[in-house]
Design a protein around this motif. Sequence first.
Motif, mmCIF file in Angstrom:
data_model
loop_
_atom_site.group_PDB
_atom_site.id
_atom_site.type_symbol
_atom_site.label_atom_id
_atom_site.label_comp_id
_atom_site.label_asym_id
_atom_site.label_seq_id
_atom_site.Cartn_x
_atom_site.Cartn_y
_atom_site.Cartn_z
ATOM 1 N N ASP A 196 0.838 -1.199 0.000
ATOM 2 C CA ASP A 196 0.000 0.000 0.000
ATOM 3 C C ASP A 196 0.879 1.257 0.000
ATOM 4 O OD1 ASP A 196 -1.904 -1.912 0.350
ATOM 5 O OD2 ASP A 196 -2.544 -1.275 2.338
ATOM 6 N N GLY A 197 0.395 2.305 -0.679
ATOM 7 C CA GLY A 197 1.140 3.565 -0.653
ATOM 8 C C GLY A 197 0.834 4.448 -1.834
ATOM 9 N N LEU A 198 1.512 5.583 -1.858
ATOM 10 C CA LEU A 198 1.378 6.526 -2.964
ATOM 11 C C LEU A 198 2.407 6.193 -4.041
ATOM 12 C CD1 LEU A 198 0.929 9.953 -1.126
ATOM 13 C CD2 LEU A 198 -0.820 8.655 -2.344
ATOM 14 N N TYR A 199 1.950 6.187 -5.296
ATOM 15 C CA TYR A 199 2.818 5.875 -6.428
ATOM 16 C C TYR A 199 2.564 6.855 -7.568
ATOM 17 C CZ TYR A 199 3.574 1.325 -4.164
ATOM 18 O OH TYR A 199 3.879 0.330 -3.278
ATOM 19 N N PHE A 200 3.656 7.206 -8.251
ATOM 20 C CA PHE A 200 3.517 7.987 -9.474
ATOM 21 C C PHE A 200 3.508 7.014 -10.644
ATOM 22 C CE2 PHE A 200 5.032 10.446 -13.122
ATOM 23 C CZ PHE A 200 4.173 11.535 -13.055
ATOM 24 N N VAL A 201 2.431 7.055 -11.425
ATOM 25 C CA VAL A 201 2.253 6.165 -12.577
ATOM 26 C C VAL A 201 2.365 7.007 -13.843
ATOM 27 C CG1 VAL A 201 0.734 4.511 -13.702
ATOM 28 C CG2 VAL A 201 0.695 4.734 -11.194
ATOM 29 N N TYR A 202 3.127 6.544 -14.817
ATOM 30 C CA TYR A 202 3.304 7.309 -16.044
ATOM 31 C C TYR A 202 3.446 6.383 -17.246
ATOM 32 C CZ TYR A 202 8.249 6.054 -15.512
ATOM 33 O OH TYR A 202 9.429 5.360 -15.375
ATOM 34 N N SER A 203 3.141 6.909 -18.415
ATOM 35 C CA SER A 203 3.315 6.125 -19.637
ATOM 36 C C SER A 203 3.345 7.051 -20.847
ATOM 37 C CB SER A 203 2.195 5.101 -19.802
ATOM 38 O OG SER A 203 2.492 4.222 -20.885
ATOM 39 N N GLN A 204 4.072 6.627 -21.848
ATOM 40 C CA GLN A 204 4.129 7.370 -23.114
ATOM 41 C C GLN A 204 4.046 6.390 -24.272
ATOM 42 O OE1 GLN A 204 6.946 10.722 -23.929
ATOM 43 N NE2 GLN A 204 7.802 9.354 -25.486
ATOM 44 N N ALA A 205 3.305 6.780 -25.315
ATOM 45 C CA ALA A 205 3.233 6.002 -26.539
ATOM 46 C C ALA A 205 3.470 6.938 -27.715
ATOM 47 C CB ALA A 205 1.870 5.320 -26.674
ATOM 48 N N SER A 206 4.330 6.532 -28.628
ATOM 49 C CA SER A 206 4.661 7.334 -29.805
ATOM 50 C C SER A 206 4.179 6.626 -31.063
ATOM 51 C CB SER A 206 6.177 7.564 -29.883
ATOM 52 O OG SER A 206 6.634 8.250 -28.729
ATOM 53 N N PHE A 207 3.712 7.419 -32.018
ATOM 54 C CA PHE A 207 3.117 6.860 -33.230
ATOM 55 C C PHE A 207 3.648 7.563 -34.474
ATOM 56 C CE2 PHE A 207 0.096 6.780 -29.755
ATOM 57 C CZ PHE A 207 -0.342 5.469 -29.728
ATOM 58 N N GLN A 208 3.651 6.821 -35.587
ATOM 59 C CA GLN A 208 3.843 7.408 -36.903
ATOM 60 C C GLN A 208 2.640 6.993 -37.736
ATOM 61 O OE1 GLN A 208 7.243 6.109 -39.147
ATOM 62 N NE2 GLN A 208 7.062 7.745 -40.652
ATOM 63 N N VAL A 209 1.763 7.922 -37.993
ATOM 64 C CA VAL A 209 0.508 7.612 -38.672
ATOM 65 C C VAL A 209 0.524 8.156 -40.095
ATOM 66 C CG1 VAL A 209 -0.811 7.556 -36.539
ATOM 67 C CG2 VAL A 209 -0.583 9.707 -37.762
ATOM 68 N N ASN A 210 -0.196 7.468 -40.970
ATOM 69 C CA ASN A 210 -0.311 7.888 -42.362
ATOM 70 C C ASN A 210 -1.606 8.668 -42.525
ATOM 71 O OD1 ASN A 210 -0.602 8.075 -45.196
ATOM 72 N ND2 ASN A 210 0.644 6.231 -45.467
ATOM 73 N N CYS A 211 -1.499 9.866 -43.058
ATOM 74 C CA CYS A 211 -2.667 10.739 -43.190
ATOM 75 C C CYS A 211 -3.245 10.730 -44.598
ATOM 76 C CB CYS A 211 -2.290 12.161 -42.804
ATOM 77 S SG CYS A 211 -1.676 12.283 -41.112
ATOM 78 N N ASN A 212 -2.765 9.828 -45.441
ATOM 79 C CA ASN A 212 -3.294 9.710 -46.797
ATOM 80 C C ASN A 212 -4.260 8.538 -46.888
ATOM 81 O OD1 ASN A 212 -1.732 11.852 -47.734
ATOM 82 N ND2 ASN A 212 -0.008 10.501 -48.238
ATOM 83 N N SER A 213 -5.320 8.695 -47.656
ATOM 84 C CA SER A 213 -6.303 7.636 -47.869
ATOM 85 C C SER A 213 -6.609 7.533 -49.355
ATOM 86 C CB SER A 213 -7.591 7.929 -47.100
ATOM 87 O OG SER A 213 -8.591 6.984 -47.413
ATOM 88 N N GLY A 214 -6.685 6.296 -49.834
ATOM 89 C CA GLY A 214 -7.035 6.084 -51.235
ATOM 90 C C GLY A 214 -8.523 6.171 -51.481
ATOM 91 N N ASP A 215 -9.284 6.293 -50.418
ATOM 92 C CA ASP A 215 -10.743 6.377 -50.524
ATOM 93 C C ASP A 215 -11.179 7.789 -50.141
ATOM 94 O OD1 ASP A 215 -13.493 6.195 -50.332
ATOM 95 O OD2 ASP A 215 -13.468 4.214 -49.402
ATOM 96 N N ALA A 216 -11.659 8.544 -51.142
ATOM 97 C CA ALA A 216 -12.068 9.927 -50.898
ATOM 98 C C ALA A 216 -13.235 9.998 -49.923
ATOM 99 C CB ALA A 216 -12.428 10.615 -52.217
ATOM 100 N N GLU A 217 -14.162 9.079 -50.032
ATOM 101 C CA GLU A 217 -15.324 9.085 -49.138
ATOM 102 C C GLU A 217 -14.904 8.795 -47.699
ATOM 103 O OE1 GLU A 217 -18.385 6.497 -50.452
ATOM 104 O OE2 GLU A 217 -18.742 7.573 -52.343
#
Length: 240
Positions: A120-141
């Motif tokens: 039992d006690g106080l804890y500092f919890v942390y997390s990081q996630a990094s992404f490389q996303v594609n912003c192009n789509s072949g479907d206009a709709e």
Amino acid sequence: MEGECKVLLEVDTDARKQRTPVTPGSKMTTALLVFTLCLASAAAAVLVLNRTNQGPGQDEDNSGLSHTLRQISGGKAAIHLEGEHNPARKTSVEWRDEVDQSHSKGDLKLINNEIVIPRDGLYFVYSQASFQVNCNSGDAEDAASQPLVHVSHTVKRWSSSFAIDDNDESYKTILHSIRTACQMKASSDVDEAGGWYSTVYMGAVFNLDKGDKLRTVMEEKMLLSLEDDEGKTFFGVFAL
């Protein structure tokens, strides 16, 4: 420290005739103000004298940030995990405790891709996630119906204080962050330069119980865009 600080309250008789009379209350206020300034000056002088008498090593050891960090982490449990994408895991990053900058100290342990709290006690919890996303789509709709690309990351807690078993419904969200990475656009070449880098970081202090388990959750489509180079995706806890 030698020296005196005197408060003079004498009032010239002739000057008093030409000025507004000074009441006893205003005299007292002036005296207190001057006395306070004297004390502040004396304290400042003592502080300068003490710092002068210290050696250079002492001054460096007591420097603000490094001293504070040593006080926080000294001798207490801590764990820092590096993350990578594992296709076998559909809803979470694969966390590892024996690679790169990962480490564990005390009784905090990684078990079944979860961090287990030892007491039992106080804890500092942390997390990081990094992404490389594609912003192009072949479907206009599709690009028109979902114009923005979002990334998110979640940390959940299981505790015997509110859970009966280990099913997914027994985990409660304690950290969650979502952000817009980019705006989707239609393109005939979805592989052309259209990638955006985005990072989600979160952290907070929690009062946790012995036996609590912490896990991360992420959508499978975002796991495919995860950056798992050293230092980009991590998960950790340290006791306060």
